[in-house]
Write a protein that holds these residues in place. Structure first.
Motif, PDB file in Angstrom:
ATOM      1  N   TRP A   1      27.855  28.955  39.196  1.00 43.97           N
ATOM      2  CA  TRP A   1      29.163  29.502  38.818  1.00 43.97           C
ATOM      3  C   TRP A   1      30.175  28.391  38.589  1.00 43.97           C
ATOM      4  CZ3 TRP A   1      32.250  27.840  42.777  1.00 43.97           C
ATOM      5  CH2 TRP A   1      31.632  27.634  44.009  1.00 43.97           C
ATOM      6  N   GLU A   2      31.267  28.781  37.956  1.00 44.49           N
ATOM      7  CA  GLU A   2      32.357  27.844  37.657  1.00 44.49           C
ATOM      8  C   GLU A   2      33.599  28.270  38.433  1.00 44.49           C
ATOM      9  OE1 GLU A   2      32.105  25.350  35.202  1.00 44.49           O
ATOM     10  OE2 GLU A   2      30.000  25.857  34.850  1.00 44.49           O
ATOM     11  N   ALA A   3      34.632  27.446  38.342  1.00 39.58           N
ATOM     12  CA  ALA A   3      35.900  27.806  38.983  1.00 39.58           C
ATOM     13  C   ALA A   3      36.417  29.105  38.379  1.00 39.58           C
ATOM     14  CB  ALA A   3      36.923  26.710  38.770  1.00 39.58           C
ATOM     15  N   ALA A   4      36.972  29.969  39.228  1.00 39.36           N
ATOM     16  CA  ALA A   4      37.497  31.247  38.739  1.00 39.36           C
ATOM     17  C   ALA A   4      38.875  31.463  39.350  1.00 39.36           C
ATOM     18  CB  ALA A   4      36.561  32.384  39.127  1.00 39.36           C
TER      19      ALA A   4
ATOM     20  N   ALA B   1      42.123  32.918  40.647  1.00 40.25           N
ATOM     21  CA  ALA B   1      42.488  34.294  41.008  1.00 40.25           C
ATOM     22  C   ALA B   1      43.911  34.566  40.544  1.00 40.25           C
ATOM     23  CB  ALA B   1      42.387  34.470  42.506  1.00 40.25           C
ATOM     24  N   SER B   2      44.097  35.690  39.845  1.00 38.92           N
ATOM     25  CA  SER B   2      45.440  36.026  39.382  1.00 38.92           C
ATOM     26  C   SER B   2      46.263  36.597  40.537  1.00 38.92           C
ATOM     27  CB  SER B   2      45.345  37.044  38.252  1.00 38.92           C
ATOM     28  OG  SER B   2      46.623  37.561  37.995  1.00 38.92           O
ATOM     29  N   TYR B   3      47.536  36.204  40.593  1.00 38.84           N
ATOM     30  CA  TYR B   3      48.413  36.712  41.652  1.00 38.84           C
ATOM     31  C   TYR B   3      48.877  38.130  41.344  1.00 38.84           C
ATOM     32  CZ  TYR B   3      49.073  31.961  43.552  1.00 38.84           C
ATOM     33  OH  TYR B   3      48.880  30.736  44.106  1.00 38.84           O
ATOM     34  N   GLU B   4      48.833  38.497  40.051  1.00 38.48           N
ATOM     35  CA  GLU B   4      49.461  39.755  39.639  1.00 38.48           C
ATOM     36  C   GLU B   4      48.735  40.988  40.166  1.00 38.48           C
ATOM     37  OE1 GLU B   4      50.786  40.189  35.527  1.00 38.48           O
ATOM     38  OE2 GLU B   4      50.689  38.013  35.406  1.00 38.48           O
ATOM     39  N   ILE B   5      49.499  42.054  40.340  1.00 35.11           N
ATOM     40  CA  ILE B   5      48.920  43.324  40.775  1.00 35.11           C
ATOM     41  C   ILE B   5      48.554  44.108  39.519  1.00 35.11           C
ATOM     42  CG2 ILE B   5      49.282  45.381  42.169  1.00 35.11           C
ATOM     43  CD1 ILE B   5      51.705  43.848  43.411  1.00 35.11           C
ATOM     44  N   ASN B   6      47.375  44.711  39.522  1.00 25.35           N
ATOM     45  CA  ASN B   6      46.932  45.440  38.332  1.00 25.35           C
ATOM     46  C   ASN B   6      47.840  46.607  38.022  1.00 25.35           C
ATOM     47  OD1 ASN B   6      44.826  43.851  37.675  1.00 25.35           O
ATOM     48  ND2 ASN B   6      43.337  45.014  38.890  1.00 25.35           N
ATOM     49  N   ASN B   7      48.098  46.773  36.734  1.00 22.69           N
ATOM     50  CA  ASN B   7      48.957  47.869  36.320  1.00 22.69           C
ATOM     51  C   ASN B   7      48.169  49.170  36.213  1.00 22.69           C
ATOM     52  OD1 ASN B   7      51.411  48.866  35.561  1.00 22.69           O
ATOM     53  ND2 ASN B   7      51.795  47.104  34.230  1.00 22.69           N
ATOM     54  N   ALA B   8      48.841  50.265  36.493  1.00 18.25           N
ATOM     55  CA  ALA B   8      48.179  51.563  36.377  1.00 18.25           C
ATOM     56  C   ALA B   8      47.889  51.848  34.905  1.00 18.25           C
ATOM     57  CB  ALA B   8      49.087  52.648  36.931  1.00 18.25           C
TER      58      ALA B   8
ATOM     59  N   ARG C   1      47.784  53.617  31.426  1.00 19.81           N
ATOM     60  CA  ARG C   1      48.626  54.538  30.642  1.00 19.81           C
ATOM     61  C   ARG C   1      47.800  55.035  29.478  1.00 19.81           C
ATOM     62  NH1 ARG C   1      53.225  57.388  31.319  1.00 19.81           N
ATOM     63  NH2 ARG C   1      53.851  56.779  33.382  1.00 19.81           N
TER      64      ARG C   1
ATOM     65  N   ASP D   1      52.499  63.045  27.826  1.00 18.90           N
ATOM     66  CA  ASP D   1      53.209  62.073  28.652  1.00 18.90           C
ATOM     67  C   ASP D   1      54.323  62.708  29.464  1.00 18.90           C
ATOM     68  OD1 ASP D   1      51.776  59.860  28.262  1.00 18.90           O
ATOM     69  OD2 ASP D   1      53.015  58.984  26.694  1.00 18.90           O
TER      70      ASP D   1
END
Lengths: 292, 142, 278
Positions: free
Chosen positions: B24-27, B29-36, B38, B66
């Motif tokens: 494997w390679e470096a991966a 990690a994103s800090y962001e929270i996944n959006n719900a 739509r 909607d």
């Protein structure tokens, strides 16, 4: 300069030389040592025991470049097996078929690789060849062959032949699976569609979806009633609207009943495979544990 | 006591041991929270009919779906199912599949059926299971 | 003379082992070079090789720590924590122990098991060896709160380090920018669509209000004209549906807006913030 100091100097020089040479020797020795084939083997074996197969592979490979050693070759092949790289495992186990110590084990592992690679045709073909079939683990391979019939759609062998390969304690369960495989419970797609064409929803009830069947009947009946009552009261537009809706529910239900019968059949097969797989997995496919 | 601890520790190690199947390679990690999720408003440009249908669907999303809350117990929702069905088969077959889906949706007891459930508790029910090609039927979640 | 000779003898005995040591250090440097070159997988192999030949365990702490870091870089957090724990166990000084344990906390933060991270912060807090490390512990506690999307507590904790701490200000700003989910819902109960407008979704809010008005009119009209059945059907299937929808939407919009605000701050932290990160 006194003689004493001269001697001392000479001694010091000699010692310095010795220690320097020793140091150089040590360095090269140690430096080489870490990556010498023997040390790579030791490290590879350690990784293998730690179950770090991916890292063990190159270490064992480097060693095998310099020496032939059946145990190491077996471990090398086993690393591929444990990493689910079955075709490489097959190839490497095959090289050990004439090994004086590990011929039987490598043959068994070869067949296991074919089995877990889902290459059932090859498994059956090889297991019936004389040169492959007579060895210490023939019974195990034979069983694997019979188990493989549960996982694909080829013609089942005779009932007794299959049952005899398994221990007495599991024979009733194997027989049960055998019969389920031979005569799978199935619903006819045509029957479901025809039933729904006669009574809306009946086809769904036939395939076991009782709630959907009742809903379809109610929806079709209600919209048909509304169409009728609107025509009766001379509301032409609404009458046609509900007629269209009735046709929508009626047609959809016939189609859905056919689809439902098909889904039922696929689900039965799916559940059967899951159950069989679990049954054999729990028993490790009746395979012996080979340890080093 | 120590022995038990050691035993536990060793077994934990061997449980962990093999999870590297490929290099494997470096991966990062994103800090962001996944959006719900739509509604997906992307237009389908695979054909004139599909474009018209997806425009209609978008209109439905915008003016009705909607605004009236989360009502469909299925995933994909009925409107998305309809579009998928038409795309996969034909307008006629797609309409029949939609009629069947609609009937199944108004069944109050659909929870008793065998639909696999997604993490958000929706019933996973893709149109590919209803095309009358048994090879396309899948029960595993995406 | 005798003394000198014995000194020389001692030197003779020591020198080979000194060189053996240096061969370990050569391997360490090699493995560390791979780490610095971001070849994390190979670096782990070489550190494992080092640990294998290092029979005295001289490098147990350092090698395990960097193996943990490699796994962390590969987002293999479970493995990372396993090796950081080995490092903590093999640490030779409180400083080393602290480093390994904070690495475990940082990995838990990235893994988003923030409850565990907070629990480990508490454990470090009560350890008498680290009384002078309160600020550092609070720093990671603050990050754990950020990753738990709890900006209020984050700002509180960073404030304990320094009332003007950069991250305290950021957390406070983020918390203030957020909208109230409860408020959005409550005003939608009273006036459908109001919650959406409060969250900035004007068009959606107005359309919600429009549908409710229209459906309300149809329902009332049906009852007024003595068409009770129509009234019930329209009321149940149309009005109630859009009324519930408006409340649901208000909640969703508020949550979404808050998420957007959180993500904006998180993006800043990931890409622009210069301080030390988990």
């Amino acid at each position: 300069m006194t003689i004493d100091t001269k001697i001392l100097l000479r001694i010091f020089l000699i010692i310095a030389l010795i220690s320097a040479s020793q140091a150089i020797y040590c360095q090269s020795n140690q430096g080489e040592n870490i990556f010498s084939p023997e040390n790579r083997l030791k490290f590879g074996n350690y990784l293998y025991k730690e179950k770090d197969y991916l890292r063990a592979l190159p270490e064992l490979k480097e060693y095998l470049k310099t020496k032939t050693d059946d145990t190491t070759q077996f471990r090398f092949a086993d690393c591929f097996f444990r990493l689910n790289r079955f075709s490489e495992a097959e190839y490497n186990f095959r090289t050990l078929f004439s090994s004086p110590t590990l011929a039987d084990e490598s043959r068994l592992k070869f067949f296991e690789s074919l089995f877990f690679d889902n290459d059932y045709a090859a498994l059956r073909e090889y297991s019936e060849r004389n040169s492959y079939s007579d060895f210490k683990y023939s019974n195990e391979v034979n069983r694997l062959k019979y188990i493989s019939f549960f996982f694909d759609d080829s013609i089942l062998p005779k009932e007794n032949e299959m049952l005899n390969a398994f221990p007495d304690s599991v024979r009733p369960q194997i027989l049960n699976y055998y019969l389920l495989k031979k005569f799978p419970p199935a619903k006819s797609v045509a029957t479901a569609a025809i039933l729904s064409a006669i009574i809306p929803g009946a086809g769904k009830i036939y395939t076991g979806e009782i709630g959907d069947g009742i809903t379809a009947f109610a929806a079709t009946a209600l919209s048909a009633y509304l169409a009728y009552s609107n025509f009766h009261n001379d509301h032409q537009f609404r009458g046609w609207l509900f007629t269209g809706l009735t046709a929508f529910f009626y047609g959809g239900n016939i189609y859905g009943s056919a689809a439902s019968a098909q889904i039922y059949n696929v689900r039965m097969k799916f559940d059967f495979q899951k159950s069989v797989k679990l049954f054999f997995e729990e028993r490790n496919y009746f395979l012996p544990e080979i340890n080093f | 006591m120590k022995f038990i601890f050691m035993l536990f520790f060793l077994s934990a190690v061997s449980l962990f041991a093999q999870n590297e199947f490929v290099k494997w390679e470096a991966a990062p990690a994103s800090y962001e929270i996944n959006n719900a999720d739509r509604h997906d408003y992307t237009l389908d440009r695979s054909g004139f009919g599909m474009t018209i249908l997806s425009v209609l669907r978008n209109g439905y999303y915008f003016f009705v779906s909607d605004l009236d809350g989360d009502n469909c117990a299925f995933s994909p929702s009925c409107s998305a199912f309809f579009l998928q069905a038409v795309k996969e088969t034909s307008i006629f077959k797609g309409a029949l599949m939609f009629a069947d889906r609609f009937t199944r949706d108004i069944n109050f007891f659909k929870g008793l059926n065998h639909y696999p459930q997604l993490p958000d508790r929706k019933f996973y029910d893709p149109s590919s299971n209803y095309t009358l090609h048994s090879a396309k039927i899948k029960f595993n979640l995406p | 003379m005798k003394i000198k000779l014995s000194a020389i003898l001692i030197y003779l005995l020591i020198s080979p082992s000194a060189w053996a040591q240096s061969s370990l250090s050569i391997q360490f440097d090699y493995a560390e070079k791979l780490f610095n070159e971001k070849q994390y997988f190979d670096s782990i192999t070489e550190f494992k090789r080092l640990l294998f030949i290092d029979s005295d365990g001289q490098y147990s702490y350092r090698a395990n720590l960097i193996i943990g870091k490699c796994y962390k870089e590969g987002a293999k957090f479970d493995d990372a924590i396993k090796y950081f724990s080995f490092a903590a166990k093999n640490s030779n000084a409180p400083e080393e122990n602290f480093e390994a344990r904070t690495q475990i906390i940082r990995t838990n933060i990235l893994r988003r098991t923030t409850d565990r991270a907070l629990q480990l912060c508490d454990e470090l807090d009560t350890d008498p060896a680290f009384v002078d490390k309160k600020d550092e512990i609070n720093y990671w506690r603050g990050w754990a709160y950020i990753f738990a999307d709890d900006w209020k507590n984050a700002s509180l904790v960073f404030g304990r380090i320094d009332p003007n701490h950069e991250l305290k200000i950021l957390a406070e700003k983020t918390e203030k920018a957020k909208v109230s989910v409860t408020f959005a819902k409550v005003i939608s109960y009273i006036l459908p669509g109001a919650g959406a407008i409060y969250c900035g979704n004007f068009l959606s809010g107005l359309m919600s209000a429009g549908w409710n008005l229209l459906a309300g009119y149809w329902t009332m009209n049906s009852f007024a004209e003595n068409r009770a059945f129509d009234g019930i059907v329209v009321g149940e299937l149309v009005w109630l549906r859009f009324y519930r929808g408006a409340i649901q939407n208000a909640e969703e919009f508020a949550v979404e807006k808050n998420l957007k605000i959180s993500n904006q701050s998180l993006r800043y932290l990931q890409n622009e913030y210069k301080g030390i990160k988990p």
